[in-house]
Design an enzyme around this catalytic site. Sequence first.
Site, PDB file in Angstrom:
ATOM      1  CB  CYS A 243      40.493  23.949  43.416  1.00 56.44           C
ATOM      2  SG  CYS A 243      39.695  25.484  43.967  1.00 56.44           S
ATOM      3  CG  HIS A 328      37.066  23.425  39.155  1.00 57.67           C
ATOM      4  ND1 HIS A 328      36.864  22.323  39.956  1.00 57.67           N
ATOM      5  CD2 HIS A 328      37.275  24.461  39.993  1.00 57.67           C
ATOM      6  CE1 HIS A 328      36.937  22.685  41.223  1.00 57.67           C
ATOM      7  NE2 HIS A 328      37.192  23.978  41.270  1.00 57.67           N
ATOM      8  CD  GLU A 330      35.990  19.901  37.387  1.00 55.11           C
ATOM      9  OE1 GLU A 330      35.372  20.619  38.200  1.00 55.11           O
ATOM     10  OE2 GLU A 330      37.207  20.007  37.207  1.00 55.11           O
TER      11      GLU A 330
END
Length: 359
Positions: A243, A328, A330
């Site tokens: 990001c 993302h 995760e």
Amino acid sequence: MKGYIVLSTGEFFEGELLGNDKEVYGEVVFFTGMTGYEEVMTDPSFKGQIVVFTYPLIGNYGINGIDQESIAPQASALIMQGCRNEGYHYEAIESLKEYAEKTSLPILLGVDTRAVVKRIRELGDMGAIITTNIDTVDFSNKPMIGTRNLVEEVSTTKIETFGDGDYHVVMVDFGYKKSILSSLLTLGCKVTVVPFNTDEGTIANLKPDGVFLSNGPGNPKKLVHLLGTIKKLASTYPTMGICLGHQLLALAFGGDTEKLRFGHRGANQPVQDLLTKKVYMTSQNHSYVVTEDSLEETGFSPRYININDRSVEGISHQQYPITSVQFHPEAHPGPSDSEEIFHCFLTDMSSKRSEKIYA
């Protein structure tokens, strides 16, 4: 009590205000996920923003504390159509309303969220004020969020180490999510978290196997003074950026970024890997993107592309072992399709270690 969200256009929407009756200013954005409100409101990337939930029923499973991405709410306020009084889940310890009251997090309920989101989609993310008195609203002295260095407000001020895994990762904290740290620890890394403005010499003394540039809030160009250090680190160690970290890597090598009209915020963004042609459903939260044309002289080329708007979602370098993605891997909230990308970072660290052994 009765409350209002007033847009910088002068339009306002009425609702019921919970949590805090003080006037709140922020950038109003919308989040499209059906779940994940606990992660959203504690994600440091939402610092300075008023989050509108497009899904009409929020708070159904309460608050458990486990899914929080930081120790306190980070969003300036939440706006939703409806919020359950109770949370029905075996891990719930309190309701969303109770959490808001305890932490003084403003929540505006009963708002026509569809109308608000339509205005954002038409005009873009914009400044907004939550208030109990629309007659006192004044935008003239409110700074645009892109001019604030929000990273300073969320980054750690100390160096701290977690875990004792085989690979030592130094994470530069621009506002990292707990789930990113957890993912690295699960994969067998020892992680040392350092402040966002830590110099290259200090990081070198920590003897990392790799460097991780975290997510975070705000305009990446507010951190141009760090680009020399970032380029030096990425040219020396296997590096992964997510990001904001991804955007800073592009800027450090001479690329450029721009602000999207209304950003990507949700848990269902389709992204294609241009190398394998595989499509991931991804979790995202960002206003800014790397511009593809600016990568021409940087050594980077696009690796991942957003299928909806063709924006750059990840880049790969021709010379250095850099793993860089806008989304993302995760998740939290969101699908786990792309978590395998962390393994690319581990592979890069392993290869670099082998080079040192056999050099």
